[in-house]
Write an enzyme that holds these catalytic residues in place. Structure first.
Site, PDB file in Angstrom:
ATOM      1  N   GLY A  29       0.826  -1.210   0.000  1.00  0.00           N
ATOM      2  CA  GLY A  29       0.000   0.000   0.000  1.00  0.00           C
ATOM      3  C   GLY A  29       0.853   1.250   0.000  1.00  0.00           C
ATOM      4  O   GLY A  29       2.082   1.200  -0.086  1.00  0.00           O
ATOM      5  N   ASN A  67      -2.973  -8.414   0.363  1.00  0.00           N
ATOM      6  CA  ASN A  67      -3.937  -9.094  -0.519  1.00  0.00           C
ATOM      7  C   ASN A  67      -4.192  -8.274  -1.794  1.00  0.00           C
ATOM      8  O   ASN A  67      -5.040  -8.647  -2.603  1.00  0.00           O
ATOM      9  CB  ASN A  67      -5.260  -9.363   0.213  1.00  0.00           C
ATOM     10  CG  ASN A  67      -6.023  -8.085   0.523  1.00  0.00           C
ATOM     11  OD1 ASN A  67      -5.537  -6.979   0.281  1.00  0.00           O
ATOM     12  ND2 ASN A  67      -7.223  -8.235   1.065  1.00  0.00           N
ATOM     13  N   ASP A 106      -3.847 -12.615   2.869  1.00  0.00           N
ATOM     14  CA  ASP A 106      -4.912 -11.824   3.484  1.00  0.00           C
ATOM     15  C   ASP A 106      -4.803 -11.972   4.998  1.00  0.00           C
ATOM     16  O   ASP A 106      -4.838 -13.098   5.514  1.00  0.00           O
ATOM     17  CB  ASP A 106      -6.281 -12.321   2.978  1.00  0.00           C
ATOM     18  CG  ASP A 106      -7.389 -11.327   3.305  1.00  0.00           C
ATOM     19  OD1 ASP A 106      -7.528 -10.970   4.500  1.00  0.00           O
ATOM     20  OD2 ASP A 106      -8.091 -10.891   2.377  1.00  0.00           O
ATOM     21  N   TYR A 145     -15.218   1.219   9.464  1.00  0.00           N
ATOM     22  CA  TYR A 145     -13.802   1.600   9.555  1.00  0.00           C
ATOM     23  C   TYR A 145     -13.498   2.128  10.955  1.00  0.00           C
ATOM     24  O   TYR A 145     -12.614   1.615  11.644  1.00  0.00           O
ATOM     25  CB  TYR A 145     -13.490   2.658   8.495  1.00  0.00           C
ATOM     26  CG  TYR A 145     -12.039   3.099   8.464  1.00  0.00           C
ATOM     27  CD1 TYR A 145     -11.049   2.283   7.906  1.00  0.00           C
ATOM     28  CD2 TYR A 145     -11.648   4.336   8.974  1.00  0.00           C
ATOM     29  CE1 TYR A 145      -9.721   2.684   7.868  1.00  0.00           C
ATOM     30  CE2 TYR A 145     -10.315   4.744   8.938  1.00  0.00           C
ATOM     31  CZ  TYR A 145      -9.358   3.919   8.378  1.00  0.00           C
ATOM     32  OH  TYR A 145      -8.044   4.326   8.340  1.00  0.00           O
ATOM     33  N   TYR A 157      -4.369  -7.658  24.713  1.00  0.00           N
ATOM     34  CA  TYR A 157      -3.173  -8.514  24.642  1.00  0.00           C
ATOM     35  C   TYR A 157      -2.072  -8.010  25.573  1.00  0.00           C
ATOM     36  O   TYR A 157      -1.258  -8.786  26.063  1.00  0.00           O
ATOM     37  CB  TYR A 157      -2.659  -8.620  23.202  1.00  0.00           C
ATOM     38  CG  TYR A 157      -3.340  -9.720  22.411  1.00  0.00           C
ATOM     39  CD1 TYR A 157      -2.806 -11.007  22.375  1.00  0.00           C
ATOM     40  CD2 TYR A 157      -4.520  -9.475  21.711  1.00  0.00           C
ATOM     41  CE1 TYR A 157      -3.418 -12.027  21.661  1.00  0.00           C
ATOM     42  CE2 TYR A 157      -5.147 -10.483  20.992  1.00  0.00           C
ATOM     43  CZ  TYR A 157      -4.597 -11.757  20.972  1.00  0.00           C
ATOM     44  OH  TYR A 157      -5.211 -12.759  20.275  1.00  0.00           O
ATOM     45  N   ARG A 185      -9.233   9.768  -1.643  1.00  0.00           N
ATOM     46  CA  ARG A 185      -8.955  10.735  -0.582  1.00  0.00           C
ATOM     47  C   ARG A 185      -8.653  12.093  -1.213  1.00  0.00           C
ATOM     48  O   ARG A 185      -8.376  12.201  -2.403  1.00  0.00           O
ATOM     49  CB  ARG A 185      -7.818  10.220   0.307  1.00  0.00           C
ATOM     50  CG  ARG A 185      -8.309   9.109   1.218  1.00  0.00           C
ATOM     51  CD  ARG A 185      -7.234   8.497   2.083  1.00  0.00           C
ATOM     52  NE  ARG A 185      -6.534   7.411   1.414  1.00  0.00           N
ATOM     53  CZ  ARG A 185      -5.631   6.644   1.996  1.00  0.00           C
ATOM     54  NH1 ARG A 185      -5.308   6.852   3.247  1.00  0.00           N
ATOM     55  NH2 ARG A 185      -5.037   5.666   1.335  1.00  0.00           N
TER      56      ARG A 185
HETATM   57  N1  LIG Z   1      -2.777   7.438   4.649  1.00  0.00           N
HETATM   58  C1  LIG Z   1      -3.453   8.006   5.644  1.00  0.00           C
HETATM   59  O1  LIG Z   1      -3.684   9.228   5.613  1.00  0.00           O
HETATM   60  C2  LIG Z   1      -3.919   7.197   6.823  1.00  0.00           C
HETATM   61  C3  LIG Z   1      -4.574   7.878   7.858  1.00  0.00           C
HETATM   62  C4  LIG Z   1      -4.992   7.161   8.964  1.00  0.00           C
HETATM   63  C5  LIG Z   1      -4.728   5.798   9.068  1.00  0.00           C
HETATM   64  N2  LIG Z   1      -4.097   5.159   8.054  1.00  0.00           N
HETATM   65  C6  LIG Z   1      -3.880   3.715   8.194  1.00  0.00           C
HETATM   66  O2  LIG Z   1      -2.617   3.364   7.680  1.00  0.00           O
HETATM   67  C7  LIG Z   1      -2.681   2.065   7.059  1.00  0.00           C
HETATM   68  C8  LIG Z   1      -2.180   2.151   5.626  1.00  0.00           C
HETATM   69  O3  LIG Z   1      -3.002   3.066   4.901  1.00  0.00           O
HETATM   70  P1  LIG Z   1      -2.632   3.543   3.432  1.00  0.00           P
HETATM   71  O4  LIG Z   1      -2.963   4.976   3.339  1.00  0.00           O
HETATM   72  O5  LIG Z   1      -1.276   3.101   3.087  1.00  0.00           O
HETATM   73  O6  LIG Z   1      -3.721   2.746   2.584  1.00  0.00           O
HETATM   74  P2  LIG Z   1      -3.534   1.761   1.328  1.00  0.00           P
HETATM   75  O7  LIG Z   1      -4.893   1.369   0.897  1.00  0.00           O
HETATM   76  O8  LIG Z   1      -2.639   2.382   0.326  1.00  0.00           O
HETATM   77  O9  LIG Z   1      -2.756   0.554   1.972  1.00  0.00           O
HETATM   78  C9  LIG Z   1      -3.402  -0.480   2.693  1.00  0.00           C
HETATM   79  C10 LIG Z   1      -2.797  -1.794   2.248  1.00  0.00           C
HETATM   80  O10 LIG Z   1      -3.397  -2.845   3.003  1.00  0.00           O
HETATM   81  C11 LIG Z   1      -3.732  -3.901   2.107  1.00  0.00           C
HETATM   82  N3  LIG Z   1      -4.835  -4.669   2.703  1.00  0.00           N
HETATM   83  C12 LIG Z   1      -6.083  -4.218   2.980  1.00  0.00           C
HETATM   84  N4  LIG Z   1      -6.808  -5.213   3.546  1.00  0.00           N
HETATM   85  C13 LIG Z   1      -5.981  -6.286   3.622  1.00  0.00           C
HETATM   86  C14 LIG Z   1      -6.142  -7.617   4.103  1.00  0.00           C
HETATM   87  N5  LIG Z   1      -7.312  -8.047   4.611  1.00  0.00           N
HETATM   88  N6  LIG Z   1      -5.091  -8.455   4.019  1.00  0.00           N
HETATM   89  C15 LIG Z   1      -3.912  -8.054   3.501  1.00  0.00           C
HETATM   90  N7  LIG Z   1      -3.704  -6.806   3.025  1.00  0.00           N
HETATM   91  C16 LIG Z   1      -4.732  -5.940   3.093  1.00  0.00           C
HETATM   92  C17 LIG Z   1      -4.121  -3.194   0.812  1.00  0.00           C
HETATM   93  O11 LIG Z   1      -4.080  -4.026  -0.332  1.00  0.00           O
HETATM   94  C18 LIG Z   1      -3.080  -2.083   0.768  1.00  0.00           C
HETATM   95  O12 LIG Z   1      -1.886  -2.510   0.141  1.00  0.00           O
HETATM   96  C19 LIG Z   1      -4.137   1.613   7.199  1.00  0.00           C
HETATM   97  O13 LIG Z   1      -4.257   0.783   8.318  1.00  0.00           O
HETATM   98  C20 LIG Z   1      -4.897   2.907   7.407  1.00  0.00           C
HETATM   99  O14 LIG Z   1      -6.079   2.696   8.122  1.00  0.00           O
HETATM  100  C21 LIG Z   1      -3.696   5.833   6.929  1.00  0.00           C
END
Ligand SMILES: NC(=O)c1ccc[n+]([C@@H]2O[C@H](COP(=O)([O-])OP(=O)(O)OC[C@H]3O[C@@H](n4cnc5c(N)ncnc54)[C@H](O)[C@@H]3O)[C@@H](O)[C@H]2O)c1
Length: 315
Positions: free
Chosen positions: A13, A35, A58, A147, A161, A188
């Site tokens: 991601g 995934n 996943d 979410y 935990y 976003r």
């Molecule tokens: N970018 C932001 O501004 C922001 C803000 C608050 C929280 N977050 C948190 O940071 C984390 C990363 O966010 P991001 O911005 O990189 O989003 P993103 O969507 O780019 O990355 C998330 C990654 O998780 C993978 N994924 C999702 N569900 C999955 C599953 N069940 N099994 C395996 N892989 C899975 C996706 O394929 C993706 O590669 C997330 O937990 C998100 O909630 C991000």
């Protein structure tokens, strides 16, 4: 394997892939589990290290068996509001069952966990800026509930935990972060604005644009995450830290900055505000700054310019 081994869930991601880069730079063996729901294998194609492995997995299923794990970075979860309803069950289970599996992996290996939580745990906040002590104002039955509430439950699992098994879980509440490798169609606000501006389309502002956000550049954010993850156990285990940028701005002001940075003739159009869209958002980062001397350094215009360069190639 004498070097430390970090497992990064969601490694393909936006944030996860930058974290993979940093961990490899810091000498780790790194395994990405993803995934590819919202992530892209392309985010990792530049990685050539023989200390890196990328597995399609996943996290709703138990993590694979590893010989050794030192740190688990649990980043997996769709994070775009566009997905909150269409992938509601997947999101809810990724942040509950998936978080359980990530922590269980750490329990098996006596590893630490870095849990990616979110400013969304504060909901539409009545306290501003948001300090870690604020319990939030989340709608428990709205479009963002799967979410927001599953992230809150993930934090509850971290507490559970810790209390029952003394697993070292460190939680970061991430505020809006942007930068290269965000999918242009991610949904976003910064990807939206940049894609529209680069296509010469008008920027879509929801509501009157007076709602505020605080935007953190990805390199700064990863620095904050690593500061928490590598701190002494006594300073970070069981703790939660806001990570983000404190420069708050109205969304209509952001739109003007994007138009200027992209240097386009595009205009601005307005659409109705989505339900439960938070009115204000700014982190209180005094805790992480006091503990680890961390604060963001990249100004918005600089970060946007770097992101635009990436988007020009992508688009
Ligand atoms: N970018 C932001 O501004 C922001 C803000 C608050 C929280 N977050 C948190 O940071 C984390 C990363 O966010 P991001 O911005 O990189 O989003 P993103 O969507 O780019 O990355 C998330 C990654 O998780 C993978 N994924 C999702 N569900 C999955 C599953 N069940 N099994 C395996 N892989 C899975 C996706 O394929 C993706 O590669 C997330 O937990 C998100 O909630 C991000």
């Amino acid at each position: 394997m004498s070097r430390p081994h970090a497992v990064v869930t969601g490694g393909a991601g936006f944030l996860g892939s930058h974290l993979v880069d940093t961990l490899l730079d810091d000498g780790y063996h790194v395994t990405s589990l993803d995934n590819y729901g919202s992530g892209r294998p392309e985010n990792l194609v530049h990685v050539e290290s023989d200390r890196f492995e990328s597995l399609e997995h996943d996290v709703r299923d138990p993590l694979p068996d590893f010989d050794r794990v030192d740190e688990v970075y649990h980043m997996a979860s769709r994070a775009s509001p566009e997905d909150f309803e269409s992938h509601a069950v997947e999101i809810a289970l990724t942040n509950s069952e998936g978080t359980r599996n990530a922590i269980e992996c750490a329990l098996d290996h006596d590893a630490t966990v870095l849990l990616a939580s979110t400013s969304e745990v504060y909901g539409d906040p009545e306290v501003h800026p948001q300090h870690e002590d604020y319990n939030g104002s989340v709608n428990v039955r709205g479009p963002r509930t799967p979410y927001d509430e599953s992230k809150r439950f993930g934090e509850a699992l971290a507490v559970a935990y810790d209390q029952q098994y003394e697993v070292d879980v460190r939680t970061v509440r991430i505020f809006n972060t942007y930068g290269p490798r965000m999918r242009p169609d991610d949904g976003r606000v910064i990807p939206n604005f940049l894609s529209q501006a680069l296509h010469g389309d008008d920027l879509t502002v929801y509501g009157d644009g007076t709602q505020t956000r605080s935007f953190c550049y990805v390199d700064d954010l990863i620095g904050g995450i690593r500061a928490v993850a590598t701190a002494d156990r006594s300073a970070a285990a069981g703790e939660v830290f806001n990570v983000g940028n404190t420069d708050e701005m109205e969304i209509r002001e952001l739109a003007e900055v994007v138009l200027d940075v992209v240097d386009t003739e595009s205009g601005i159009t307005h659409e109705p505000l989505p339900e439960d869209d938070p009115q204000v958002r700014r982190p209180d980062i005094s805790k992480i700054t006091a503990e680890f001397d961390w604060e963001p350094a990249v100004p918005l215009r600089e970060g946007l310019s770097r992101t635009v360069a990436d988007y020009r190639e992508l688009l």
